[in-house]
Design a protein around this motif. Structure first.
Motif, short mmCIF file in Angstrom:
data_model
loop_
_atom_site.label_atom_id
_atom_site.label_comp_id
_atom_site.label_asym_id
_atom_site.label_seq_id
_atom_site.Cartn_x
_atom_site.Cartn_y
_atom_site.Cartn_z
N LEU A 1 0.52 -1.14 0.04
CA LEU A 1 -0.63 0.20 -0.33
C LEU A 1 1.35 1.64 0.02
O LEU A 1 2.53 0.89 0.23
N LYS A 2 0.51 2.58 -0.45
CA LYS A 2 0.86 3.78 -0.83
C LYS A 2 1.11 4.75 -0.31
O LYS A 2 1.71 6.37 -0.25
N GLY A 3 -0.26 4.83 1.37
CA GLY A 3 0.30 5.60 1.77
C GLY A 3 -0.49 5.45 3.15
O GLY A 3 -0.41 4.34 2.94
N VAL A 4 -1.28 6.40 4.00
CA VAL A 4 -2.02 6.69 5.43
C VAL A 4 -3.47 7.37 5.57
O VAL A 4 -3.58 8.10 4.81
N ILE A 5 -4.77 6.28 5.30
CA ILE A 5 -5.43 7.21 5.00
C ILE A 5 -5.82 7.29 6.67
O ILE A 5 -5.81 6.37 7.43
N ILE A 6 -6.15 8.97 8.06
CA ILE A 6 -7.05 8.91 8.12
C ILE A 6 -8.12 9.86 8.57
O ILE A 6 -7.49 11.00 7.55
N ASN A 7 -9.28 9.15 8.88
CA ASN A 7 -10.41 10.30 8.51
C ASN A 7 -11.05 11.09 9.99
O ASN A 7 -11.58 10.91 10.99
N SER A 8 -9.82 12.21 9.86
CA SER A 8 -9.88 13.16 10.71
C SER A 8 -9.80 12.86 11.61
O SER A 8 -9.00 11.77 12.76
N HIS A 9 -11.31 13.38 12.80
CA HIS A 9 -10.65 13.48 14.16
C HIS A 9 -10.29 11.68 15.14
O HIS A 9 -11.63 11.17 14.31
N THR A 10 -10.38 11.43 15.85
CA THR A 10 -10.72 10.21 16.04
C THR A 10 -11.71 10.03 17.81
O THR A 10 -11.16 10.67 19.08
N GLN A 11 -13.33 9.93 17.10
CA GLN A 11 -14.20 10.45 18.65
C GLN A 11 -13.80 11.70 19.68
O GLN A 11 -13.72 11.09 20.94
N GLY A 12 -13.42 12.46 18.83
CA GLY A 12 -12.72 13.41 19.39
C GLY A 12 -11.57 13.76 19.87
O GLY A 12 -11.63 15.43 19.86
N GLU A 13 -11.00 13.41 19.40
CA GLU A 13 -9.40 13.90 19.67
C GLU A 13 -8.84 13.57 18.20
O GLU A 13 -8.93 13.06 17.43
N TYR A 14 -7.88 14.69 18.58
CA TYR A 14 -7.04 15.07 17.16
C TYR A 14 -5.46 14.84 17.22
O TYR A 14 -4.43 14.18 18.25
N LEU A 15 -4.81 14.03 16.17
CA LEU A 15 -3.43 14.22 16.41
C LEU A 15 -2.24 15.32 16.65
O LEU A 15 -1.14 14.70 16.69
N ASP A 16 -2.49 15.94 17.06
CA ASP A 16 -1.52 17.19 17.84
C ASP A 16 -1.68 16.23 18.61
O ASP A 16 -0.01 16.81 19.68
N ASP A 17 -1.77 16.24 19.82
CA ASP A 17 -1.97 15.63 20.21
C ASP A 17 -0.48 14.26 21.34
O ASP A 17 -0.74 13.51 19.81
N PRO A 18 0.29 14.56 21.33
CA PRO A 18 2.35 13.98 21.39
C PRO A 18 2.33 12.00 21.76
O PRO A 18 2.47 11.10 20.85
N LYS A 19 0.33 11.30 22.01
CA LYS A 19 0.74 10.67 22.06
C LYS A 19 0.17 9.71 20.97
O LYS A 19 0.29 8.35 20.88
N PHE A 20 0.12 10.90 20.00
CA PHE A 20 -1.16 9.66 18.42
C PHE A 20 0.98 9.73 17.58
O PHE A 20 0.92 9.68 16.18
N TRP A 21 1.90 10.68 17.93
CA TRP A 21 2.74 10.47 17.12
C TRP A 21 3.73 9.90 16.56
O TRP A 21 4.48 9.96 15.79
N ALA A 22 3.50 7.99 17.31
CA ALA A 22 4.10 7.31 16.93
C ALA A 22 3.82 6.58 15.06
O ALA A 22 4.18 6.38 14.43
N ILE A 23 2.57 6.95 15.06
CA ILE A 23 1.67 7.69 13.56
C ILE A 23 2.47 8.26 13.01
O ILE A 23 3.54 7.48 11.76
N PHE A 24 2.46 9.16 13.12
CA PHE A 24 3.83 10.12 12.10
C PHE A 24 5.00 9.66 12.34
O PHE A 24 5.93 9.96 10.94
N GLU A 25 5.71 8.61 13.30
CA GLU A 25 7.55 8.42 13.21
C GLU A 25 7.29 7.55 12.08
O GLU A 25 8.33 7.38 11.49
N ALA A 26 6.09 6.32 12.30
CA ALA A 26 6.75 5.40 11.36
C ALA A 26 5.97 6.14 9.76
O ALA A 26 6.87 5.20 9.14
N ALA A 27 5.78 7.35 9.60
CA ALA A 27 4.90 7.14 7.91
C ALA A 27 6.71 7.91 8.15
O ALA A 27 7.01 7.54 6.72
#
Length: 348
Positions: free
Chosen positions: A149-175
């Protein structure tokens, strides 16, 4: 089929699908009145598509679940040579963690199989469950290394939480590590945001999607995500969810807020807000086949940052393809717009 006399391939880069199992799960949630944690946006969006029989809803749900002949026939009818396909909104992000992980795995396996069957017509993006960031990072790697597969899809907020929260940054690190782009696709506004939009019927694609996703991207930028991950690539649809039209004001007001110390959590950035939008972000034309806006975005972001998308099957309008063929661009520039930017960004 490809028209070799045209001089370029048309690659559509924000094209949706949904496994039948996910549609069944959505219906069950709605039937049982769960609407996942009281999310009125999910109720509004999927309640409409699952509960209202019409030519439009039946076409959309039929085509979302098709990764074969019907989809390819629609592509041929509009002259689309290749689709970059991703899991429809809200994807896994409305689910509990265990269901979200399982559904992301299932969706990625189904999409990868479709790509293997039709490698000249389809590519795919990896769905993840941001509810479990460490698993999401592993799924990004599996999607990239094992499934092709050629990228990552994220459909914006996850139950009201946003990716600026450092707890999600493992996603950015992997990408970033895999040089695979993250497509930030709209979701209906979160429960804390949706009220006045829903009251006026503006919560969906007409306006609410763009407001919510544009805000989400700004949160990512102002939180310093691109300073922490300078090689991270993000893609947003609908010509950047209006942010290109705000570049001057974003720079001015962000700088003023930082200098004033108005918000203790808003820290200085290494670059201007507009720099990140020009250097880390690509925008697609999904749902926005309007020449003045496309040309403006090419001017302020750079022609190599604007690429084609249809927004299939939600916005399936064959005459929109012709409209974009008639942009005031040379054949070489149309090839960049339709083909080579997508090939380079998604490593097609």
């Amino acid at each position: 089929m490809s028209d070799t006399t045209r001089g370029y391939l048309r690659i559509a880069t924000e094209e949706a699908f949904a496994p039948p199992e996910l549609i069944t799960l959505y219906r069950d949630m709605l039937d049982r009145g769960i609407a996942s944690h009281g999310d009125p946006g999910f109720q509004s969006l999927m309640g409409f598509y699952t509960g209202h029989r019409s030519e439009r809803t039946e076409f959309v749900f039929d085509r979302l679940q098709d990764l074969g002949a019907a989809r390819i026939a629609d592509m041929d009818a509009t002259g689309i040579d290749h689709q970059v396909i991703s899991l429809t909104s809200p994807g896994t992000q409305i689910l509990g963690t265990a269901d979200a992980v399982a559904m992301a795995t299932l969706a990625n396996d189904q999409l990868a199989e479709a790509v293997r069957r039709h490698p000249d017509r389809f590519s795919g993006l990896t769905a993840i469950a941001p509810q479990d960031p460490e698993h999401a990072a592993k799924e990004i790697e599996r999607g990239h290394r094992e499934l092709g597969l050629k990228g990552v899809i994220i459909n914006s907020h996850t139950q009201g939480e946003y990716l600026d929260d450092p707890k999600f940054w493992a996603i950015f690190e992997a990408a970033e590590a895999l040089d695979t782009p993250v497509y930030l696709h709209p979701n209906t506004p979160s429960p804390r945001m949706i009220g006045p939009l829903l009251d006026a019927g503006l919560d969906g694609a007409i306006y609410g999607f763009g407001v919510e996703t544009g805000m989400h991207l700004l949160r990512i930028i102002t939180a310093g995500v691109f300073d922490r991950f300078p090689r991270l690539k993000m893609v947003v649809g609908h010509l950047g969810e209006a942010l290109p039209f705000w570049l001057y004001r974003l720079d001015y007001m962000h700088g003023a807020s930082v200098r004033a110390g108005r918000y203790p959590f808003m820290k200085p950035l290494e670059r201007n807000v507009s720099d990140y939008l020009r250097e880390n972000v690509w925008v697609t034309t999904s749902g926005m086949p309007w020449a003045p806006a496309i040309m403006f975005c090419r001017e302020v972001l750079g022609p190599e940052r604007v690429l084609y998308a249809m927004d299939y099957p939600y916005q399936y309008a064959p005459d929109e393809v012709t409209a974009q063929d008639n942009l005031p661009l040379s054949s070489a520039d149309l090839k960049v717009f339709y083909q080579t930017t997508a090939e380079e960004l998604f490593h097609l």
